[in-house]
Design a protein around this motif. Structure first.
Motif, PDB file in Angstrom:
ATOM      1  N   GLU A   1      -1.482   5.472   2.473  1.00 30.65           N
ATOM      2  CA  GLU A   1      -2.034   5.423   3.828  1.00 30.65           C
ATOM      3  C   GLU A   1      -2.114   6.825   4.432  1.00 30.65           C
ATOM      4  O   GLU A   1      -1.268   7.683   4.166  1.00 30.65           O
TER       5      GLU A   1
ATOM      6  N   ARG B   1      -1.913  12.318   4.315  1.00 32.01           N
ATOM      7  CA  ARG B   1      -1.244  11.186   3.675  1.00 32.01           C
ATOM      8  C   ARG B   1       0.213  11.074   4.140  1.00 32.01           C
ATOM      9  O   ARG B   1       0.922  12.072   4.271  1.00 32.01           O
TER      10      ARG B   1
ATOM     11  N   ASN C   1      -8.990   0.962  11.170  1.00 29.61           N
ATOM     12  CA  ASN C   1      -8.419   0.696   9.847  1.00 29.61           C
ATOM     13  C   ASN C   1      -9.091   1.466   8.725  1.00 29.61           C
ATOM     14  O   ASN C   1      -8.502   1.640   7.653  1.00 29.61           O
TER      15      ASN C   1
ATOM     16  N   TYR D   1       0.856  -1.192   0.000  1.00 31.76           N
ATOM     17  CA  TYR D   1       0.000   0.000   0.000  1.00 31.76           C
ATOM     18  C   TYR D   1       0.887   1.234   0.000  1.00 31.76           C
ATOM     19  O   TYR D   1       1.946   1.258   0.635  1.00 31.76           O
TER      20      TYR D   1
ATOM     21  N   ASN E   1      -7.156   4.277   7.147  1.00 26.09           N
ATOM     22  CA  ASN E   1      -6.002   3.974   6.307  1.00 26.09           C
ATOM     23  C   ASN E   1      -6.319   4.158   4.828  1.00 26.09           C
ATOM     24  O   ASN E   1      -5.428   4.389   4.019  1.00 26.09           O
TER      25      ASN E   1
END
Length: 352
Positions: free
Chosen positions: A111, A117, A333, A108, A336
């Protein structure tokens, strides 16, 4: 901003300072006493000293470093080499194992922390494969799902290096958990049962060279929501901890072959605030890329997190309402993957 996407830009009050302050005082704790093969008055005394050191570090800093920890250096070197090889591939290769909301394990590069960011790329994998977690963050949704690791084809030794390293770090995490339990006046294995069917995971972090290190952060300010974090960082450094005594951001310079340990929100709640999860962040570098590997030691999704009864009393009543770890973690989460309009869930939302 011209040079980089505005999504990376920290608000003025949270941007890195032009000068850094060294984190003098963060304890470096020698774990040799754990490896003693025989019982003697000297080794018993060393263990007592070790337990006191761990307790003081958790109370005063929330962070400490450990040396003589028993993790083979060859094991750590293998995973570091594999991590570098993986992240230095073209983006299209890394995205073959890209994670998403359905499966949060894998690669990823977008995030967010505190809705800004992060200047980093990550690769996540769980300790237990598969790992069982709630299917959604909705309180009334009782469905469960299995999270399965994604492994890239390149480098060819990547999975083996990661899994071997994870087994060694897991052993260290349990040793540290037992020391923390003893430092709280509890039996060594008091907390171990919470980690049956654990939701722990390992993360490989890559922080590319950043053209605007005065505006962006590798990871924005945050506290770890789990129980314990065991971090390996390279010689570039960049981890900053918010010092409890004055709120100053201080730099944790790398110690060769050491691991950086910090207690998370779960231990803060279990200890009823005797030990505090401390805010930290990661600086970026305009000249050198940085690699680090944190291990997030997390309980089972079924665990109800609340102050331990042994640590509460009429004089020191519980300061938190119980919350379910699985639902809490799943809710966290969400941020994210997308910018939220409100602050994400925190343990202070459960404070009594």
């Amino acid at each position: 901003m011209g040079e980089i996407d505005e999504a990376f830009i920290q608000s003025i009050e949270h941007r890195p300072k032009s000068t850094t302050v060294d984190a003098q005082g963060i304890p470096v704790i020698d774990l040799s006493a754990l490896n003693s093969q025989h019982c003697s008055s000297n080794s018993s005394s060393s263990m007592e000293d070790l337990i006191v050191q761990v307790g003081e570090a958790c109370k005063n800093w929330g962070f400490f470093q450990v040396i003589n920890h028993g993790v083979p250096s060859s094991c750590r070197e293998k995973v570091e080499v594999a991590s570098r090889a993986f992240f230095r591939q073209p983006s299209e290769e890394k995205r073959k194992v890209r994670r998403d909301e359905a499966n949060p394990m894998g690669f990823y590069d977008t995030e967010h922390t505190k809705n800004v960011r992060d200047w980093k790329q990550v690769f996540d994998f769980t300790v237990e494969n598969p790992t069982v977690v709630p299917a959604s963050h909705e309180p009334d949704d009782v469905r469960l799902q299995e999270i399965v690791n994604q492994w890239p084809d390149y480098p060819p030794n990547f999975r083996g290096a990661c899994e071997e390293y994870t087994r060694e770090i897991e052993k260290l995490a349990y040793k540290l958990l037992e020391l923390i339990s003893l430092s709280l006046g509890l039996p060594a294995e008091k907390l171990n049962g919470f980690f049956k069917n654990q939701t722990s995971f390992m993360r490989l972090n890559y922080y590319p060279v950043c053209p605007v290190p005065h505006l962006a952060l590798g990871v924005g300010r945050h506290k770890d929501s789990g129980a314990l974090t065991v971090l390996s960082q390279d010689d570039v450094g960049g981890l900053e901890v918010k010092r409890k005594t004055d709120g100053e951001w201080v730099l944790v310079r790398p110690t060769p072959n050491a691991y950086i340990i910090n207690v998370g929100d779960v231990i803060q709640v279990w200890s009823n605030d005797k030990y505090e999860s401390v805010e930290h962040r990661v600086m970026v570098n305009s000249e050198r890329e940085r690699f680090s590997i944190p291990f997030f030691f997390n309980p089972s999704h079924t665990v109800m997190v609340e102050p331990l009864k042994e640590l509460t009393s009429k004089q020191n009543p519980a300061r938190y309402k119980p919350y379910n770890w699985g639902k809490f973690h799943t809710t966290r989460n969400i941020s994210n993957f997308k910018k939220l309009d409100v602050e994400n869930i925190q343990i202070h939302h459960f404070r009594i």
